[in-house]
Design an enzyme around this catalytic site. Structure first.
Site, PDB file in Angstrom:
ATOM      1  N   GLY A  31       2.035  12.858 -12.572  1.00  0.00           N
ATOM      2  CA  GLY A  31       3.144  12.209 -11.897  1.00  0.00           C
ATOM      3  C   GLY A  31       3.602  10.917 -12.548  1.00  0.00           C
ATOM      4  O   GLY A  31       3.300  10.635 -13.713  1.00  0.00           O
ATOM      5  N   GLY A  39      12.352  -9.439  -8.865  1.00  0.00           N
ATOM      6  CA  GLY A  39      11.155 -10.225  -9.172  1.00  0.00           C
ATOM      7  C   GLY A  39       9.928  -9.755  -8.439  1.00  0.00           C
ATOM      8  O   GLY A  39       9.074 -10.564  -8.058  1.00  0.00           O
ATOM      9  N   TYR A  61       6.520  -6.865  -8.394  1.00  0.00           N
ATOM     10  CA  TYR A  61       5.418  -6.716  -9.354  1.00  0.00           C
ATOM     11  C   TYR A  61       5.812  -5.922 -10.597  1.00  0.00           C
ATOM     12  O   TYR A  61       5.372  -6.239 -11.709  1.00  0.00           O
ATOM     13  CB  TYR A  61       4.194  -6.105  -8.666  1.00  0.00           C
ATOM     14  CG  TYR A  61       4.285  -4.629  -8.348  1.00  0.00           C
ATOM     15  CD1 TYR A  61       3.780  -3.672  -9.211  1.00  0.00           C
ATOM     16  CD2 TYR A  61       4.873  -4.191  -7.163  1.00  0.00           C
ATOM     17  CE1 TYR A  61       3.853  -2.325  -8.927  1.00  0.00           C
ATOM     18  CE2 TYR A  61       4.953  -2.852  -6.855  1.00  0.00           C
ATOM     19  CZ  TYR A  61       4.448  -1.914  -7.751  1.00  0.00           C
ATOM     20  OH  TYR A  61       4.534  -0.576  -7.462  1.00  0.00           O
ATOM     21  N   GLU A  85      16.185 -12.787  -9.231  1.00  0.00           N
ATOM     22  CA  GLU A  85      15.636 -12.370  -7.935  1.00  0.00           C
ATOM     23  C   GLU A  85      16.516 -12.909  -6.805  1.00  0.00           C
ATOM     24  O   GLU A  85      16.811 -14.104  -6.756  1.00  0.00           O
ATOM     25  CB  GLU A  85      14.208 -12.882  -7.788  1.00  0.00           C
ATOM     26  CG  GLU A  85      13.592 -12.708  -6.401  1.00  0.00           C
ATOM     27  CD  GLU A  85      13.609 -11.277  -5.908  1.00  0.00           C
ATOM     28  OE1 GLU A  85      14.163 -11.041  -4.815  1.00  0.00           O
ATOM     29  OE2 GLU A  85      13.087 -10.393  -6.619  1.00  0.00           O
ATOM     30  N   VAL A 124      14.210  -2.994  -8.622  1.00  0.00           N
ATOM     31  CA  VAL A 124      14.424  -3.469  -7.248  1.00  0.00           C
ATOM     32  C   VAL A 124      13.722  -2.594  -6.219  1.00  0.00           C
ATOM     33  O   VAL A 124      14.027  -2.654  -5.027  1.00  0.00           O
ATOM     34  CB  VAL A 124      15.932  -3.557  -6.932  1.00  0.00           C
ATOM     35  CG1 VAL A 124      16.589  -4.619  -7.779  1.00  0.00           C
ATOM     36  CG2 VAL A 124      16.611  -2.204  -7.140  1.00  0.00           C
ATOM     37  N   ARG A 143      11.386   1.286  -5.278  1.00  0.00           N
ATOM     38  CA  ARG A 143      11.339   2.726  -5.483  1.00  0.00           C
ATOM     39  C   ARG A 143      11.723   3.424  -4.181  1.00  0.00           C
ATOM     40  O   ARG A 143      11.506   2.896  -3.090  1.00  0.00           O
ATOM     41  CB  ARG A 143       9.929   3.162  -5.929  1.00  0.00           C
ATOM     42  CG  ARG A 143       9.523   2.572  -7.277  1.00  0.00           C
ATOM     43  CD  ARG A 143       8.185   3.099  -7.741  1.00  0.00           C
ATOM     44  NE  ARG A 143       8.202   4.520  -8.010  1.00  0.00           N
ATOM     45  CZ  ARG A 143       8.633   5.076  -9.143  1.00  0.00           C
ATOM     46  NH1 ARG A 143       9.100   4.314 -10.118  1.00  0.00           N
ATOM     47  NH2 ARG A 143       8.606   6.374  -9.309  1.00  0.00           N
ATOM     48  N   HIS A 157     -24.752 -13.686 -12.882  1.00  0.00           N
ATOM     49  CA  HIS A 157     -24.257 -14.868 -13.594  1.00  0.00           C
ATOM     50  C   HIS A 157     -24.369 -14.624 -15.090  1.00  0.00           C
ATOM     51  O   HIS A 157     -25.363 -14.065 -15.557  1.00  0.00           O
ATOM     52  CB  HIS A 157     -25.107 -16.087 -13.214  1.00  0.00           C
ATOM     53  CG  HIS A 157     -24.758 -17.330 -13.982  1.00  0.00           C
ATOM     54  ND1 HIS A 157     -23.648 -18.089 -13.699  1.00  0.00           N
ATOM     55  CD2 HIS A 157     -25.370 -17.916 -15.050  1.00  0.00           C
ATOM     56  CE1 HIS A 157     -23.593 -19.110 -14.542  1.00  0.00           C
ATOM     57  NE2 HIS A 157     -24.635 -19.028 -15.368  1.00  0.00           N
TER      58      HIS A 157
END
Length: 465
Positions: A41, A184, A186, A206, A271, A273, A444
């Site tokens: 996909g 604007g 992701y 944006e 912008v 989906r 660590h």
């Protein structure tokens, strides 16, 4: 062409569809999957995987450019860095091809029959598929709709020529000198950042007051700071209006209401989906809708008996891992298992620079529920591993109830924090309390120590700040 009958038919071989089919096959269910394109996909072919490959290549190139400029604090210097985008794309395509083959092999291993073509409903139990060799009719006891989503096209900026979607952006033959990104969110910021690192002059347009508006401003601040350092111009509160007559600029309306132009060789529109609900015969069956999306219950059942729907076509969040989890659940329900959708959190990752991770509730969302909360935040500037990776800018934040210390949400921004998403999701799914995280020994030196320290901070006794 002889008709096919099966117990389960899956329409769409994206992350949700192929996982559903594989799990069904493992459970001994006679399963057929139909896909018009390549398996995997949008995510595998023109989304998650190829974009991350391009982002990684851009990251590596930017490091070398810094070294050539003599700006590397590591004391490494090189000369004449160059980017062969054709080779980069060939490498990216090779990864996609290997994963395509992998999905096909897994489907075959699970005993799933794959049919290549576009499916269309005749009725609630029958579909016809336009294949290269003719029309294939498939009858199934149960059908799963997993048709996914597609980029939203703006009527005043239709795709074509200089105006491109994320799909075309991942296959450009050369890096554009000037790239305007409309949106604007992701996707726009991930790709915009990558092209900026590869040498493009990038402008983000944006309409909302700030970028990455789905995240809180504190979490996105390091990303905005990094965009400025990369020379990316962010124009917030600005509306795109169309393409100039000459085709060499994006027309915009500024926050003051004035018309202006953004010079651009390419205009990337990101912008959002939209669910793919057209072209496969939705009008031939009677499904209840939730706005643009197919309405489902907690088991992904639609309003028609024997028809399920999963993934992007069912609404937000449009994330591959949500679709996968839904697909696995539906396969087990069809097999007679007792399953229900009861997810406390679905981690969301933004692969910007630095990366963002959010799981569960943000501080504002937690406060809106009522009751007091505790917030623990630990900066990567105090984390040894982050410092050795030049990744001090960022933090881990834990949000918990004040009365019983139940963790409600976890967020992080920083270099490589996407890999912490599994720990964040697990903590929320297991119903962890602050003491559980604080009492878990974290290796660590790792950035994961920031997670433990954030919990300690919320309890009032952080050790390293």
């Amino acid at each position: 062409m002889k008709d096919i009958s099966c117990k389960l038919l899956v329409i769409g071989a994206g992350p949700g569809g192929y996982v559903c089919a594989i799990r069904a096959g493992q459970l001994g269910i006679d399963t057929v999957i139909v896909e018009a394109g390549k398996p995997g996909g949008t995510c595998l072919n023109v989304g998650c995987i190829p974009s991350k490959a391009l982002i990684h290549a851009a990251d590596e190139f930017e490091k070398i450019v810094q070294m050539a400029d003599g700006n590397s604090p590591l004391g490494i210097s090189v000369t004449a860095p160059a980017l062969d985008l054709a080779r980069t794309l060939s490498w990216k395509d090779g990864i996609v091809s290997r994963l395509n083959s992998g999905v096909s092999s897994l489907l075959k291993k699970a005993g799933v029959k794959s049919v290549r073509g576009w499916a269309r409903f005749r009725d609630g139990k029958t579909v016809e598929v336009d294949t290269e060799t003719g029309t294939q009719v498939i009858r199934a006891e149960t059908i799963v709709i997993a048709t996914g989503s597609a980029p939203v096209e703006l009527p005043f900026l239709p795709f074509g020529g200089r105006v491109i979607s994320s799909t075309e952006a991942l296959s450009l033959s050369e890096v554009p000198q000037r790239l305007a990104v409309v949106g604007g969110g992701y996707i726009g910021l991930e790709l915009g950042t990558a092209f900026a690192k590869m040498g493009a002059k990038v402008t983000i347009v944006e309409a909302l007051p700030r970028v990455l508006a789905q995240y809180d401003a504190e979490l996105t601040r390091p990303v905005v700071k990094r965009l400025a350092a990369l020379g990316v111009e962010v124009m917030a509160g600005v509306k795109a209006k169309g393409l100039s007559e000459e085709g060499d600029a994006l027309l915009i309306e500024t926050s003051e209401g004035e018309d202006a132009r953004v010079a651009a060789d390419k205009i990337l529109v990101t912008v959002g989906r939209r669910p793919v609900t057209e072209g496969w015969g939705l009008d031939e069956i009677d499904l209840d809708m939730a706005g643009r999306f197919i309405k489902i219950d907690r088991q992904c059942r639609t309003s028609m008996r024997g028809i399920f729907a999963i993934g992007d076509v069912t609404g937000e969040p449009m994330l591959a891992h949500r679709a996968m989890a839904q697909g696995e659940m539906v396969a087990e329900i069809v097999a007679g298992h007792k399953r229900d959708w009861d997810k406390r959190a679905i981690p969301a990752v933004c692969f910007t620079d630095p990366e963002l991770v959010a799981a569960g509730l943000s501080p504002d969302e937690a406060k809106a529920l009522g009751g007091d909360i505790k917030i623990g935040q630990f900066p990567f500037a105090a984390n040894g591993r982050a410092m050795t990776k030049l990744g001090e800018d960022g933090f881990v934040r834990v949000v918990a109830r004040a009365d019983n210390h139940l963790v409600l949400g976890i967020q992080a921004v920083g270099q490589g924090v996407s890999e912490l998403s599994a720990a964040f999701g697990l903590a929320l799914e297991m119903g962890a309390r602050l003491e559980d995280i604080a009492g878990t020994i974290h290796a660590h030196p790792t950035q994961g120590e920031g997670f433990q320290e954030a919990a300690l901070k919320a309890l009032g006794h952080a050790l390293h700040i």
